[in-house]
Design a protein around this motif. Sequence first.
Motif, mmCIF file in Angstrom:
data_model
loop_
_atom_site.group_PDB
_atom_site.id
_atom_site.type_symbol
_atom_site.label_atom_id
_atom_site.label_comp_id
_atom_site.label_asym_id
_atom_site.label_seq_id
_atom_site.Cartn_x
_atom_site.Cartn_y
_atom_site.Cartn_z
ATOM 1 N N GLN A 33 0.842 -1.190 0.000
ATOM 2 C CA GLN A 33 0.000 0.000 0.000
ATOM 3 C C GLN A 33 0.882 1.246 0.000
ATOM 4 O O GLN A 33 1.971 1.255 0.578
ATOM 5 C CB GLN A 33 -0.921 0.047 1.222
ATOM 6 C CG GLN A 33 -1.993 -1.042 1.214
ATOM 7 C CD GLN A 33 -2.922 -0.928 2.416
ATOM 8 O OE1 GLN A 33 -3.012 -1.844 3.230
ATOM 9 N NE2 GLN A 33 -3.640 0.179 2.511
ATOM 10 N N PHE A 35 0.630 5.309 1.155
ATOM 11 C CA PHE A 35 -0.128 6.239 1.980
ATOM 12 C C PHE A 35 0.476 7.635 1.851
ATOM 13 O O PHE A 35 1.685 7.783 1.639
ATOM 14 C CB PHE A 35 -0.052 5.856 3.463
ATOM 15 C CG PHE A 35 -0.656 4.529 3.814
ATOM 16 C CD1 PHE A 35 0.131 3.381 3.803
ATOM 17 C CD2 PHE A 35 -1.978 4.421 4.180
ATOM 18 C CE1 PHE A 35 -0.412 2.147 4.145
ATOM 19 C CE2 PHE A 35 -2.531 3.196 4.513
ATOM 20 C CZ PHE A 35 -1.751 2.060 4.500
ATOM 21 N N GLN A 37 0.746 10.888 4.365
ATOM 22 C CA GLN A 37 0.479 11.455 5.677
ATOM 23 C C GLN A 37 0.500 12.971 5.550
ATOM 24 O O GLN A 37 1.542 13.556 5.236
ATOM 25 C CB GLN A 37 1.492 10.989 6.723
ATOM 26 C CG GLN A 37 1.105 11.418 8.134
ATOM 27 C CD GLN A 37 1.902 10.720 9.205
ATOM 28 O OE1 GLN A 37 3.104 10.516 9.068
ATOM 29 N NE2 GLN A 37 1.242 10.355 10.295
ATOM 30 N N GLY A 41 -1.157 14.848 10.270
ATOM 31 C CA GLY A 41 -0.844 13.515 10.765
ATOM 32 C C GLY A 41 -1.751 12.405 10.273
ATOM 33 O O GLY A 41 -1.523 11.238 10.588
ATOM 34 N N LEU A 43 -3.270 9.570 8.012
ATOM 35 C CA LEU A 43 -2.767 8.636 6.996
ATOM 36 C C LEU A 43 -3.875 8.381 5.983
ATOM 37 O O LEU A 43 -4.917 7.816 6.316
ATOM 38 C CB LEU A 43 -2.333 7.333 7.632
ATOM 39 C CG LEU A 43 -0.988 7.357 8.331
ATOM 40 C CD1 LEU A 43 -0.864 6.207 9.299
ATOM 41 C CD2 LEU A 43 0.153 7.311 7.324
ATOM 42 N N ASN A 45 -5.107 6.626 2.495
ATOM 43 C CA ASN A 45 -4.830 5.539 1.542
ATOM 44 C C ASN A 45 -4.769 6.090 0.123
ATOM 45 O O ASN A 45 -5.699 6.752 -0.327
ATOM 46 C CB ASN A 45 -5.933 4.491 1.613
ATOM 47 C CG ASN A 45 -5.899 3.685 2.879
ATOM 48 O OD1 ASN A 45 -5.706 4.238 3.954
ATOM 49 N ND2 ASN A 45 -6.090 2.397 2.757
ATOM 50 N N PHE A 47 -3.066 3.909 -2.657
ATOM 51 C CA PHE A 47 -3.213 2.727 -3.505
ATOM 52 C C PHE A 47 -3.006 1.454 -2.702
ATOM 53 O O PHE A 47 -2.157 1.400 -1.816
ATOM 54 C CB PHE A 47 -2.178 2.734 -4.655
ATOM 55 C CG PHE A 47 -2.367 3.826 -5.649
ATOM 56 C CD1 PHE A 47 -1.559 4.959 -5.615
ATOM 57 C CD2 PHE A 47 -3.337 3.726 -6.636
ATOM 58 C CE1 PHE A 47 -1.723 5.968 -6.543
ATOM 59 C CE2 PHE A 47 -3.513 4.743 -7.559
ATOM 60 C CZ PHE A 47 -2.707 5.870 -7.510
ATOM 61 N N PHE A 86 4.364 7.139 2.423
ATOM 62 C CA PHE A 86 4.837 5.864 2.943
ATOM 63 C C PHE A 86 4.443 4.724 2.017
ATOM 64 O O PHE A 86 3.320 4.674 1.511
ATOM 65 C CB PHE A 86 4.231 5.573 4.317
ATOM 66 C CG PHE A 86 4.773 6.425 5.433
ATOM 67 C CD1 PHE A 86 4.018 7.459 5.963
ATOM 68 C CD2 PHE A 86 6.035 6.178 5.964
ATOM 69 C CE1 PHE A 86 4.502 8.231 6.993
ATOM 70 C CE2 PHE A 86 6.532 6.953 6.998
ATOM 71 C CZ PHE A 86 5.769 7.982 7.510
#
Lengths: 112, 110
Positions: A33, A35, A37, A41, A43, A45, A47, A86
């Motif tokens: 995945q 993410f 941020q 703060g 997170l 989604n 993909f 991330f």
Amino acid sequence: GIQVEQSPPDLILQEGANSTLRCNFSDSVNNLQWFHQNPWGQLINLFYIPSGTKQNGRLSATTVATERYSLLYISSSQTTDSGVYFCAVEAYSGGGADGLTFGKGTHLIIQP
Amino acid sequence: DAGITQSPRHKVTETGTPVTLRCHQTENHRYMYWYRQDPGHGLRLIHYSYGVKDTDKGEVSDGYSVSRSKTEDFLLTLESATSSQTSVYFCAISGGAEQYFGPGTRLTVT
């Protein structure tokens, strides 16, 4: 355990530029995945992409599972794209969902 | 957005006191997770649950315990908080594939 490396660690771009973020992982994965941020703060989604290619507006992602890497493309960057990106993977275990291993992230700053 | 709430959202506590963080979901997902986020480390898995009363340890489980008595609630307990447990704690849920994260709890141990 599985290792996840993201590059570059930091990236500063002008608004309108394109960018490519990379994620390398050390073993076969069930799940991958991306993410975002945001500065508050949260997170978000982007993909779910253990293999293949997906696109969502200005963002797209490709995972080549056999070569153990994934790429996130951001086109026509906007200041709201700033934040930390991330990559997170779940190592293939043949069983249930055992939790994600995160990379350390790419800190993206888009300047107006 | 997935229905995940965390409480409290912020907490300051003293070293040695017990602390319980709550994660609540309205999605009826089987899997629930607790992660902590620290500068330079990204997010790391503390514990996870694959069903009511079924839990397992993650990468950084020392000093933490969890409980899941109902599908919708996953509790994280610090039996005796230490300064090294100052962090931002995220809960996540999954139906077996994609994970969705809650808003986080910022915990400061003084």
